[in-house]
Design an enzyme around this catalytic site. Structure first.
Site, mmCIF file in Angstrom:
data_model
loop_
_atom_site.group_PDB
_atom_site.id
_atom_site.type_symbol
_atom_site.label_atom_id
_atom_site.label_comp_id
_atom_site.label_asym_id
_atom_site.label_seq_id
_atom_site.Cartn_x
_atom_site.Cartn_y
_atom_site.Cartn_z
ATOM 1 N N ASP A 83 0.738 -1.509 0.167
ATOM 2 C CA ASP A 83 0.145 -0.151 -0.005
ATOM 3 C C ASP A 83 1.218 1.115 0.060
ATOM 4 O OD1 ASP A 83 -2.592 1.710 0.512
ATOM 5 O OD2 ASP A 83 -1.547 2.115 2.491
ATOM 6 N N TYR A 120 -0.886 8.634 -2.403
ATOM 7 C CA TYR A 120 -0.411 8.877 -3.775
ATOM 8 C C TYR A 120 -1.168 9.195 -4.591
ATOM 9 C CZ TYR A 120 2.506 3.928 -3.355
ATOM 10 O OH TYR A 120 4.144 3.701 -3.567
ATOM 11 N N GLY A 121 -3.151 9.440 -3.881
ATOM 12 C CA GLY A 121 -4.011 9.399 -4.697
ATOM 13 C C GLY A 121 -4.196 11.125 -5.336
ATOM 14 N N CYS A 146 -4.031 -1.539 -2.687
ATOM 15 C CA CYS A 146 -4.721 0.388 -2.785
ATOM 16 C C CYS A 146 -5.237 0.501 -3.923
ATOM 17 C CB CYS A 146 -3.018 0.954 -2.783
ATOM 18 S SG CYS A 146 -3.288 2.764 -2.855
ATOM 19 N N ASN A 147 -6.458 1.012 -3.457
ATOM 20 C CA ASN A 147 -7.358 1.089 -4.409
ATOM 21 C C ASN A 147 -6.554 1.660 -5.291
ATOM 22 O OD1 ASN A 147 -10.333 0.043 -3.998
ATOM 23 N ND2 ASN A 147 -9.053 0.824 -1.565
ATOM 24 N N THR A 148 -5.532 3.328 -5.188
ATOM 25 C CA THR A 148 -5.014 3.620 -6.024
ATOM 26 C C THR A 148 -3.733 3.117 -6.750
ATOM 27 O OG1 THR A 148 -5.100 5.841 -4.738
ATOM 28 C CG2 THR A 148 -4.113 6.295 -6.811
ATOM 29 N N GLU A 205 -2.385 8.678 7.818
ATOM 30 C CA GLU A 205 -1.175 8.265 7.872
ATOM 31 C C GLU A 205 -0.399 9.191 9.229
ATOM 32 O OE1 GLU A 205 1.043 6.496 6.351
ATOM 33 O OE2 GLU A 205 -0.951 5.879 4.992
ATOM 34 N N CYS A 247 -10.977 2.905 -0.914
ATOM 35 C CA CYS A 247 -9.822 3.566 -0.028
ATOM 36 C C CYS A 247 -9.504 2.970 0.788
ATOM 37 C CB CYS A 247 -9.289 4.790 -0.550
ATOM 38 S SG CYS A 247 -7.977 6.017 0.356
ATOM 39 N N THR A 248 -8.151 2.120 1.017
ATOM 40 C CA THR A 248 -7.706 1.213 1.790
ATOM 41 C C THR A 248 -8.020 1.897 3.378
ATOM 42 O OG1 THR A 248 -6.012 0.911 1.147
ATOM 43 C CG2 THR A 248 -7.457 -1.094 0.523
#
Ligand code: DGL
Length: 269
Positions: free
Chosen positions: A9, A41-42, A72-74, A151, A183-184
């Site tokens: 991720d 990352y978004g 990680c979805n992104t 984060e 989003c995780t």
């Protein structure tokens, strides 16, 4: 040696998938990489996320894992298909499992998705949902402030509550009956998101369904862990490990008690 499941991720978000792996597959050894130095990352371009994902995958492959999870979805939206073509082990993403869980749940056929800018821009959830059920209607929203709050371990604060409320102020009026946390990182904020959306909206996250998919794939391949010994997991991050470790310990609780410390890897580039 026991072959591990490798999980990656941009940061701590994939730990929401690890929780489910610990629960559903307690015998499996996990090797986790959180790219905390380069999160979020978004807002990054697809090319950049693709490059970072390749670097992490290369790092993780040296441990000879039996399966790779892009938690990680992104990164799933940006890189899953590409990575699948380039590695010889199964690669599981989180978008399809999340979409499947929502389609199973919805009665009205109107589904909400919140995620990073990258995920929303990619249209990955719309495609996944429509491939499963062509009459589904989807409302999507990017929530760029959420990942940083998580984060920095500020997910239980008044500031987080304000950020959730101001991001969802209009979205909560959409006539959806379930909301995909696309989003995780967002399950860290789920009680705030639930309060804001109201009880009538079911929150769906990919973690449970992703762990089931992993379980199914390993079973079909005859690769489920056989040993009854407690596996020793390994956690790596690219940024400073102290904060990562604090979040991991508070989120994974007793699952982390036998884990060695989190190691920093700062030479990916
Ligand atoms: N946790 C990731 C996701 O599921 C990425 C969040 C980010 O780094 O922006 O999209």
């Amino acid at each position: 040696v026991q072959q591990a499941i490798a999980v990656l991720d941009s940061g701590v978000g994939g730990l929401t998938v690890v929780t489910e792996l610990f629960r559903q597959l307690p015998q499996e050894k996990i090797i986790y990489f959180g790219d905390t130095a380069r999160a979020p990352y978004g807002p990054r371009t697809q090319q950049e996320v693709l490059k970072f994902t390749y670097q992490i995958v290369d790092y993780l492959l040296q441990f000879d894992p039996k399966l790779l999870v892009i938690a990680c979805n992104t990164a799933t939206a940006a890189a899953l298909e590409d990575i699948r073509c380039h590695v010889s082990i199964p690669v599981i993403g989180v978008v399809h499992p999340g979409a499947r869980a929502a389609v199973r749940y919805t009665k009205s056929g109107i589904i909400g998705v919140i995620g990073t800018e990258g995920t929303v821009r990619s249209g990955a959830y719309e495609s996944a949902l429509l491939s499963l059920s062509p009459t589904i209607k989807v409302h999507s929203l990017a929530c760029p402030s959420f990942v940083t709050l998580v984060e920095q371990a500020r997910y239980n604060t008044e500031e987080a509550q304000k950020a959730v409320e101001s991001s969802l102020i209009d979205f909560r009026l959409k006539p959806i009956d379930c909301l995909i946390l696309g989003c995780t990182h967002y399950p860290f904020l789920s009680s705030l998101i639930q309060d804001c959306m109201g009880k009538q909206v079911k929150l769906v996250n990919s973690a449970d369904e992703t762990a089931r998919e992993i379980s199914t794939v390993l079973h079909h391949r005859g690769q489920l862990a056989q040993s009854s010994l407690t596996p020793v997991h390994h956690f790596f991050c690219s940024g400073h490990p102290a904060l990562f470790q604090q979040i991991a310990w508070s989120w994974l609780g007793s699952g982390m008690k036998d884990c060695p410390v989190v190691s920093q890897v700062s030479h990916l580039e």
